[in-house]
Design a protein around this motif. Structure first.
Motif, mmCIF file in Angstrom:
data_model
loop_
_atom_site.group_PDB
_atom_site.id
_atom_site.type_symbol
_atom_site.label_atom_id
_atom_site.label_comp_id
_atom_site.label_asym_id
_atom_site.label_seq_id
_atom_site.Cartn_x
_atom_site.Cartn_y
_atom_site.Cartn_z
ATOM 1 N N PHE A 472 10.596 13.228 14.722
ATOM 2 C CA PHE A 472 10.700 12.986 16.156
ATOM 3 C C PHE A 472 9.360 12.482 16.694
ATOM 4 O O PHE A 472 8.289 12.892 16.240
ATOM 5 C CB PHE A 472 11.088 14.259 16.907
ATOM 6 C CG PHE A 472 12.437 14.815 16.545
ATOM 7 C CD1 PHE A 472 13.355 14.061 15.830
ATOM 8 C CD2 PHE A 472 12.798 16.098 16.931
ATOM 9 C CE1 PHE A 472 14.603 14.576 15.502
ATOM 10 C CE2 PHE A 472 14.033 16.619 16.614
ATOM 11 C CZ PHE A 472 14.943 15.854 15.886
ATOM 12 N N TYR A 473 9.432 11.626 17.690
ATOM 13 C CA TYR A 473 8.213 11.081 18.283
ATOM 14 C C TYR A 473 7.298 12.184 18.809
ATOM 15 O O TYR A 473 6.067 12.122 18.667
ATOM 16 C CB TYR A 473 8.563 10.105 19.412
ATOM 17 C CG TYR A 473 7.350 9.620 20.169
ATOM 18 C CD1 TYR A 473 6.437 8.719 19.578
ATOM 19 C CD2 TYR A 473 7.083 10.068 21.471
ATOM 20 C CE1 TYR A 473 5.316 8.293 20.273
ATOM 21 C CE2 TYR A 473 5.969 9.639 22.163
ATOM 22 C CZ TYR A 473 5.084 8.746 21.564
ATOM 23 O OH TYR A 473 3.975 8.329 22.238
ATOM 24 N N GLY A 474 7.882 13.196 19.415
ATOM 25 C CA GLY A 474 7.088 14.290 19.959
ATOM 26 C C GLY A 474 6.269 15.006 18.901
ATOM 27 O O GLY A 474 5.205 15.567 19.196
ATOM 28 N N GLN A 499 5.784 7.253 5.135
ATOM 29 C CA GLN A 499 5.685 5.790 5.165
ATOM 30 C C GLN A 499 5.394 5.288 6.583
ATOM 31 O O GLN A 499 4.610 4.342 6.762
ATOM 32 C CB GLN A 499 6.961 5.175 4.610
ATOM 33 C CG GLN A 499 7.169 5.501 3.131
ATOM 34 C CD GLN A 499 8.268 4.698 2.498
ATOM 35 O OE1 GLN A 499 8.114 3.515 2.221
ATOM 36 N NE2 GLN A 499 9.410 5.340 2.259
ATOM 37 N N HIS A 500 5.996 5.925 7.569
ATOM 38 C CA HIS A 500 5.736 5.549 8.961
ATOM 39 C C HIS A 500 4.270 5.765 9.311
ATOM 40 O O HIS A 500 3.606 4.891 9.894
ATOM 41 C CB HIS A 500 6.635 6.357 9.894
ATOM 42 C CG HIS A 500 6.294 6.207 11.344
ATOM 43 N ND1 HIS A 500 5.352 7.006 11.985
ATOM 44 C CD2 HIS A 500 6.755 5.346 12.292
ATOM 45 C CE1 HIS A 500 5.244 6.648 13.242
ATOM 46 N NE2 HIS A 500 6.098 5.645 13.468
ATOM 47 N N ARG A 508 -5.762 7.395 7.790
ATOM 48 C CA ARG A 508 -5.341 8.767 7.506
ATOM 49 C C ARG A 508 -5.016 8.968 6.023
ATOM 50 O O ARG A 508 -4.316 8.168 5.410
ATOM 51 C CB ARG A 508 -4.123 9.141 8.347
ATOM 52 C CG ARG A 508 -3.630 10.578 8.141
ATOM 53 C CD ARG A 508 -2.412 10.888 8.995
ATOM 54 N NE ARG A 508 -2.760 10.944 10.422
ATOM 55 C CZ ARG A 508 -1.871 11.216 11.383
ATOM 56 N NH1 ARG A 508 -0.599 11.407 11.066
ATOM 57 N NH2 ARG A 508 -2.266 11.255 12.645
ATOM 58 N N LEU A 509 -5.520 10.083 5.475
ATOM 59 C CA LEU A 509 -5.103 10.565 4.158
ATOM 60 C C LEU A 509 -4.053 11.640 4.375
ATOM 61 O O LEU A 509 -4.220 12.527 5.218
ATOM 62 C CB LEU A 509 -6.285 11.142 3.379
ATOM 63 C CG LEU A 509 -7.455 10.199 3.091
ATOM 64 C CD1 LEU A 509 -8.507 10.910 2.250
ATOM 65 C CD2 LEU A 509 -6.985 8.942 2.384
ATOM 66 N N ILE A 510 -2.983 11.586 3.589
ATOM 67 C CA ILE A 510 -1.852 12.496 3.773
ATOM 68 C C ILE A 510 -1.714 13.406 2.558
ATOM 69 O O ILE A 510 -1.736 12.955 1.407
ATOM 70 C CB ILE A 510 -0.545 11.712 3.989
ATOM 71 C CG1 ILE A 510 -0.602 10.970 5.327
ATOM 72 C CG2 ILE A 510 0.668 12.640 3.939
ATOM 73 C CD1 ILE A 510 0.598 10.059 5.572
ATOM 74 N N LEU A 511 -1.547 14.683 2.839
ATOM 75 C CA LEU A 511 -1.312 15.688 1.801
ATOM 76 C C LEU A 511 -0.049 16.457 2.148
ATOM 77 O O LEU A 511 0.071 16.981 3.259
ATOM 78 C CB LEU A 511 -2.493 16.660 1.723
ATOM 79 C CG LEU A 511 -2.323 17.878 0.819
ATOM 80 C CD1 LEU A 511 -2.283 17.460 -0.647
ATOM 81 C CD2 LEU A 511 -3.428 18.904 1.051
#
Length: 808
Positions: A472-474, A499-500, A508-511
């Motif tokens: 969700f956008y929120g 992916q978004h 940003r690094l994502i874990l």
């Protein structure tokens, strides 16, 4: 500095416990010790399912010891690696220290309290009667080791030697030395007993030196080479193990060790050691790490508290990467009596002690400041995120900082539907107490509240609830500012955002700081293509005590429908069960992470018709067995974990079907069970066979076996002994079920039990039922020549003798 093991000859008693013949019920104990494991379990206990229905309590530990007169000219410091919780330390009846957090290691300067040349007494009060204060099994008491450190007045400070790798070509290490006093010191780098580099320098209390290390062997997960750094200052010396390695993180290469990208194949683990409760033994920690490695994991997340020193030492030796996590809550309560009341006064000291513990361990590659803290959706919490990140950078600039954020929960909290709040925690505690009282009167059972309620809801609605909610956008709005205040964005159950967010936030690094098992394949394929996705930590790698039954698929023959809820003991949500046995989900994980070159066959229990309860944290109850005696003609669901183009399944050389693999690494075959052999054959796109694997039915003869996991055990060491019903070839027979009784000589039985999450008997008795044909015993060896173990079911008896060689 001399380090003395201070774990023997303690006594403990429960405060306010009824006396026997006018005397307090004091018991002798050898640390580590978990007092909670011996408490009664009841639905009336306020901790509820979170702590497996055990009672809390306040406990007094005491020990007398002699202090030589010559110690008057020395410094004496006690080190407590973990006391749960609100620890008060008294030396000769004077209060010497207080530490509220139950997972921090802490130190007590004892000099001004000691009586030299006399017998002294140390007392520790562990207060854990205020319940609820934890969302999982905490244990109670002094559950990690205690040490006494002795040094001359001028000495190297505890945690005063810190080693950092500056470069790899050439290899240069930097050593910081902190001392009490000034003068000359010497640093030596030692490899296998041989000094390979050394330097002498002067210090006024703090000094930094650099050393070249010729022909250095680097530390990597695949080759965890370790060196020793020996520092000598006056009469004092200190040795620290370390590994030569660099660590970097950026939006181009992701996470790299020695310049090579590493994808974290992680498992969340709690601090308990299963049948041992919260007790921390080196053998237990190393065994946990080894089993996780064998099943495809290369990283652990210490959910949700700092891990033990023994865990870090095992990870260094074996090459397991570590994300050490600070805490489960910030200033908003998750349970009524949790750490939220203390954190704002103690977070700096807590984090410093965590970093001091971790700094020289090459296995530690990241810090986490918290778990599912919805404060990260608030202005105050966003600022606090940045404060802790910056403070950790000051303490240790060489490791990134993250925080596990439940993206969907952040959004819910922002619109008034938060899972956690101070008011909810208080109401939940009051409700738990009220429901417990009415349960004692036989009126009704307690209702699930708080995180327990949401866990059950997620089980009913499935794993997609939080994952879809996170899109969700929120959810983006309520996480982006806190993510900007950490080095790595921790996504709890947010894989559908990856992916978004990679496109929207190019820095940003994502874990995946907490994920579902069934997402392992999707994660791995995304991470291979996107370096900014640095890893994944599944909930959970190994089953654990507390959050009782949230991941359990247990059938009514082991957990009767109307049985007391207080019989539930473990969560049941591990890829590896609580005895250390890999389940079918572990096979799926190995396949998803490309850690096997053969298909893996797992079969859902053929004799069962329906699962006990749904759970988002359980993907399947399949196990690697084709031994379902008496089930010929029954329907069988077979799962084959594979990365091949297609798989054909055979039963007794007859094909039962062939399927092409699509978007996952599991294929399902509905077939009919018959004794014999089941075989899966993998094919590539050209129909060429790649590999095959088989399972065979156990023979008719039933054998009771006791299999020790080690060939020998040192005095005071642990020996794990797996108890199994098998045929004469060693194939386990899961449908043989009995009660086993054991007897030990030359040692002490510490734990005995099975993997069933429903276990009303607990782990402290000398008997246990088997679960799918197996059970586990944990024995501590004494100082004799051998350890003897016997097990019987009344009809069969077997034994095993384990040598106990003297330490050199």
């Amino acid at each position: 500095m001399k380090c003395i093991d201070f774990n023997a000859d303690w006594k403990y008693r429960k405060l306010n416990e009824d006396s026997l013949n006018g005397e307090a019920l004091e018991r002798e104990v050898h640390l580590p010790h978990d007092a909670m494991l011996a408490e009664k379990r009841s639905e009336a206990n306020a901790g509820g399912a979170n702590i497996s229905y055990f009672a809390g309590g306040d406990y007094l530990y005491s020990k007398t010891f002699e202090v030589p007169a010559e110690y008057k000219n020395k410094s004496v410091i006690f080190e407590f690696e973990g006391v749960y919780r609100n620890a008060e330390v008294y030396i000769n009846h004077e209060k010497a220290a207080y530490r509220p957090y139950g997972y921090s290691n802490f130190y007590v300067a004892a000099d001004k309290f000691l009586k030299y040349g006399e017998v002294n007494e140390i007392q520790v009060i562990a207060r854990n009667s205020e319940q609820p204060n934890s969302r999982w099994y905490s244990g109670s008491g002094i559950y990690r080791p205690v040490h006494m450190h002795i040094a001359d007045k001028e000495h190297i400070l505890l945690n005063g030697v810190k080693i950092n790798t500056l470069s790899l070509d050439p290899v240069v290490v930097e050593v910081t030395v902190n001392t009490v006093g000034s003068g000359e010191f010497k640093v030596e780098i030692v490899d296998g007993g041989k000094v390979v580099s050394s330097i002498s320098a002067q210090t006024n209390g703090k000094a930094v030196v650099k050393l070249d290390v010729p022909h250095a062997k680097l530390w990597t997960p695949e080759q965890p080479n370790l060196y020793q750094c020996r520092v000598t200052y006056g009469t004092d010396s200190m040795e620290e193990n370390f590994g030569i390695r660099t660590l970097n993180w950026d939006n181009r290469d992701g996470l790299t060790i020695n310049g090579t990208r590493v994808i974290l194949r992680g498992a969340c683990i709690h601090h308990d050691n299963g049948l041992l409760g919260a007790c921390c033994y080196p053998e237990a920690e190393e065994r946990k790490v080894r089993i996780l490695q064998e099943n495809g994991y290369n990283a652990i997340r210490s959910a949700h508290n700092p891990c033990s020193k023994a865990m870090l030492e095992a990870c260094d030796r074996l090459g397991m990467l570590v994300m050490d996590e600070y805490v489960d809550m910030w200033y908003i309560h998750k349970t009524e009596y949790d750490y939220a009341d203390y954190i704002m006064d103690w977070w700096r000291e807590d984090l410093k002690d965590m970093v001091d513990k971790d700094y020289n361990h090459p296995s530690v590659i990241m810090y986490s400041t918290g778990n599912e803290v919805s404060e990260t959706a608030q202005k105050r919490g966003i600022e606090f995120t940045g404060q802790m990140t910056e403070y950790l950078h000051q303490l240790d600039p060489n490791r990134p900082v993250t925080c596990g954020v439940n993206i969907f929960f952040n959004f819910l909290s922002s619109i008034g539907f938060g899972v956690y709040s101070d008011e909810k925690a208080k109401k939940n505690a009051e409700k738990a107490l009220k429901d417990g009282e009415t349960h004692l009167e036989g009126q009704k059972k307690k209702k699930a509240v708080g995180s327990e309620f949401y866990n059950i809801l997620a089980g009913v609605l499935g794993d997609k609830t939080m994952k879809i909610g996170a899109t969700f956008y929120g959810c983006d709005v309520k996480t982006r500012d806190s993510y900007a205040n950490m080095d790595v964005a921790g996504y709890n159950y947010g894989i559908l955002r990856y992916q978004h967010d990679l496109k929207k936030y190019p820095e940003r690094l994502i874990l995946g700081s907490e994920t579902f098992c069934k997402d392992a394949y999707t994660f791995w394929e995304l991470a291979k293509k996107n370096p900014r996705i640095i890893g994944d930590f599944v909930w959970a790698g190994m089953d654990y005590l507390g959050e009782a039954a949230i991941g359990a698929w247990v059938y009514e023959d082991y957990a009767p429908k109307d049985a007391p809820r207080s019989g539930w003991l473990s969560a049941g949500s591990g890829r590896i069960d609580i005895t250390g046995h890999p389940l079918g989900e572990a096979g799926y994980t190995r396949t998803a992470f490309e850690c096997t070159d053969k298909p893996i066959i797992a079969v859902r229990p053929v004799n069962q018709k329906g699962k006990h309860s749904p759970s988002a944290w359980k993907m399947t109850d399949a196990m690697e067995s084709w031994s379902w005696e008496g089930c010929a003609g029954y329907k069988a669901m077979v799962e084959v974990y594979t990365r091949a183009h297609s798989v054909e399944l055979f039963i007794n050389n007859q094909s039962v079907g062939r399927k092409n693999r699509k978007k996952d690494c599991v294929l399902y075959f509905q077939t009919t069970y018959e004794d014999g052999e089941i075989t899966a054959i993998e094919y590539d796109e050209t129909d060429k066979e790649i590999s095959r694997a088989s399972l065979s039915t156990a023979g008719k003869e039933t054998v009771l076996r006791a299999v020790a996991e080690v060939d020998s055990v040192k005095a005071g060491g642990l020996c794990y002994i797996r108890l199994q019903y098998t045929d004469k070839e060693g194939i386990v027979k899961p449908l043989v079920r009995n009660t086993l009784k054991v007897k030990v000589s030359g040692g002490t039985l510490l734990g005995l039990g099975n993997a069933c999450p429903y276990n009303p008997n607990g782990y402290l008795k000398d008997f246990t039922e088997t679960y799918y044909g197996e059970a586990l015993a944990i024995v501590k060896a004494d100082g004799g020549k051998e350890l003897s173990f016997e097990v019987t079911d009344g009809e069969r008896t077997t034994s095993v003798v384990i040598p106990c060689p003297k330490s050199e």
